[in-house]
Motif scaffolding. Structure first.
Motif, PDB file in Angstrom:
ATOM      1  N   UNK A  70       0.859  -1.177   0.000  1.00 24.52           N
ATOM      2  CA  UNK A  70       0.000   0.000   0.000  1.00 24.52           C
ATOM      3  C   UNK A  70       0.894   1.225   0.000  1.00 24.52           C
ATOM      4  N   UNK A  71       0.785   2.043  -1.052  1.00 22.18           N
ATOM      5  CA  UNK A  71       1.697   3.188  -1.208  1.00 22.18           C
ATOM      6  C   UNK A  71       1.513   4.221  -0.104  1.00 22.18           C
ATOM      7  N   UNK A  72       0.277   4.463   0.333  1.00 17.55           N
ATOM      8  CA  UNK A  72       0.064   5.441   1.408  1.00 17.55           C
ATOM      9  C   UNK A  72       0.657   4.938   2.713  1.00 17.55           C
ATOM     10  N   UNK A  73       0.531   3.652   2.992  1.00 13.10           N
ATOM     11  CA  UNK A  73       1.152   3.079   4.181  1.00 13.10           C
ATOM     12  C   UNK A  73       2.668   3.123   4.061  1.00 13.10           C
ATOM     13  N   UNK A  74       3.180   2.939   2.849  1.00 11.39           N
ATOM     14  CA  UNK A  74       4.623   2.990   2.581  1.00 11.39           C
ATOM     15  C   UNK A  74       5.187   4.380   2.882  1.00 11.39           C
ATOM     16  N   UNK A  75       4.422   5.433   2.571  1.00 11.24           N
ATOM     17  CA  UNK A  75       4.885   6.804   2.812  1.00 11.24           C
ATOM     18  C   UNK A  75       4.602   7.306   4.224  1.00 11.24           C
ATOM     19  N   UNK A  76       3.613   6.726   4.889  1.00 12.27           N
ATOM     20  CA  UNK A  76       3.191   7.237   6.191  1.00 12.27           C
ATOM     21  C   UNK A  76       4.308   7.192   7.231  1.00 12.27           C
ATOM     22  N   UNK A  77       5.031   6.092   7.338  1.00  9.16           N
ATOM     23  CA  UNK A  77       6.093   5.955   8.330  1.00  9.16           C
ATOM     24  C   UNK A  77       7.227   6.955   8.129  1.00  9.16           C
ATOM     25  N   UNK A  79       7.231   9.764   6.429  1.00 10.71           N
ATOM     26  CA  UNK A  79       6.768  11.141   6.588  1.00 10.71           C
ATOM     27  C   UNK A  79       6.555  11.496   8.054  1.00 10.71           C
ATOM     28  N   UNK A  80       6.070  10.532   8.839  1.00  9.07           N
ATOM     29  CA  UNK A  80       5.904  10.779  10.270  1.00  9.07           C
ATOM     30  C   UNK A  80       7.275  10.976  10.933  1.00  9.07           C
ATOM     31  N   UNK A  81       8.233  10.127  10.598  1.00  9.06           N
ATOM     32  CA  UNK A  81       9.580  10.270  11.160  1.00  9.06           C
ATOM     33  C   UNK A  81      10.218  11.583  10.725  1.00  9.06           C
ATOM     34  N   UNK A  82      10.018  11.950   9.473  1.00  6.59           N
ATOM     35  CA  UNK A  82      10.591  13.188   8.960  1.00  6.59           C
ATOM     36  C   UNK A  82       9.980  14.410   9.651  1.00  6.59           C
ATOM     37  N   UNK A  83       8.665  14.397   9.865  1.00  7.23           N
ATOM     38  CA  UNK A  83       8.035  15.547  10.518  1.00  7.23           C
ATOM     39  C   UNK A  83       8.432  15.644  11.977  1.00  7.23           C
ATOM     40  N   UNK A  84       8.524  14.518  12.675  1.00  8.55           N
ATOM     41  CA  UNK A  84       8.973  14.549  14.067  1.00  8.55           C
ATOM     42  C   UNK A  84      10.424  15.024  14.171  1.00  8.55           C
ATOM     43  N   UNK A  85      11.263  14.564  13.252  1.00  6.49           N
ATOM     44  CA  UNK A  85      12.663  14.995  13.241  1.00  6.49           C
ATOM     45  C   UNK A  85      12.769  16.486  12.954  1.00  6.49           C
ATOM     46  N   UNK A  86      12.010  16.963  11.985  1.00  4.49           N
ATOM     47  CA  UNK A  86      12.044  18.392  11.672  1.00  4.49           C
ATOM     48  C   UNK A  86      11.591  19.217  12.867  1.00  4.49           C
ATOM     49  N   UNK A  87      10.579  18.749  13.575  1.00  6.90           N
ATOM     50  CA  UNK A  87      10.124  19.454  14.771  1.00  6.90           C
ATOM     51  C   UNK A  87      11.188  19.487  15.858  1.00  6.90           C
ATOM     52  N   UNK A  88      11.839  18.344  16.097  1.00  5.56           N
ATOM     53  CA  UNK A  88      12.896  18.313  17.113  1.00  5.56           C
ATOM     54  C   UNK A  88      14.059  19.213  16.734  1.00  5.56           C
ATOM     55  N   UNK A  89      14.463  19.183  15.460  1.00  2.00           N
ATOM     56  CA  UNK A  89      15.575  20.029  15.023  1.00  2.00           C
ATOM     57  C   UNK A  89      15.198  21.503  15.068  1.00  2.00           C
ATOM     58  N   UNK A  90      13.938  21.817  14.775  1.00  2.00           N
ATOM     59  CA  UNK A  90      13.479  23.208  14.837  1.00  2.00           C
ATOM     60  C   UNK A  90      13.558  23.741  16.264  1.00  2.00           C
ATOM     61  N   UNK A  91      13.082  22.941  17.216  1.00  2.00           N
ATOM     62  CA  UNK A  91      13.133  23.365  18.618  1.00  2.00           C
ATOM     63  C   UNK A  91      14.580  23.478  19.090  1.00  2.00           C
ATOM     64  N   UNK A  92      15.433  22.521  18.710  1.00  2.00           N
ATOM     65  CA  UNK A  92      16.845  22.593  19.091  1.00  2.00           C
ATOM     66  C   UNK A  92      17.511  23.821  18.484  1.00  2.00           C
ATOM     67  N   UNK A  93      17.143  24.159  17.261  1.00  2.00           N
ATOM     68  CA  UNK A  93      17.699  25.343  16.605  1.00  2.00           C
ATOM     69  C   UNK A  93      17.273  26.618  17.321  1.00  2.00           C
TER      70      UNK A  93
END
Length: 130
Positions: A70-77, A79-93
């Motif tokens: 399932x392509x949406x399931x393939x992208x969901x993980x 994208x979730x990791x990428x958004x959480x990482x971007x949030x953590x890096x944004x706060x650290x910045x």
């Protein structure tokens, strides 16, 4: 002043429609992250590479267990990791920008520590799936 909604007040202060305001906020966050991302550029590339490998291995494990691809399931993980990482890096910045500029503190110490933690965690996740 009349009773105004938060969106109207934000539009008057920043200017533009809610979509334009959202784009301005996103661009400001990217500008804040950009200086720090330039410091760890190779690490960011390796992180994206590990995300791709993680997604492919996750899809292989899912099909091995008999689940249909399932392509949406393939992208969901990823994208979730990428958004959480971007949030953590944004706060650290943001926190790193508040640390006073002293010679004995290395450049962006908290940002580099968070990026290292995220990279090691992703590497361990990929290794666990392998």
């Amino acid at each position: 002043m009349k009773d105004a909604t938060f969106g109207q007040l934000l539009r008057e202060v920043i200017g533009g429609t809610p979509v334009e305001v959202g784009i301005k906020i996103l661009l400001a966050a990217i500008a804040l992250l950009w200086d720090n991302l330039a410091v760890i550029g190779t690490s960011v590339f390796l992180y994206f590479l590990m995300l791709v490998v993680d997604a492919i291995m996750g899809a292989m494990l899912a099909t091995k267990d008999g689940k249909a691809f399932d392509f949406t399931f393939f992208l969901r993980g990823p994208l979730k990791k990428l958004s959480l990482t971007a949030g953590m890096l944004f706060v650290a910045s943001m926190v790193d920008s508040m640390i006073p500029d002293m010679q004995w503190i290395p450049e962006t110490p908290l940002f580099i520590a968070v990026a290292t933690f995220v990279g090691i965690t992703t590497l361990l996740d990929v290794a666990r799936k392998y």
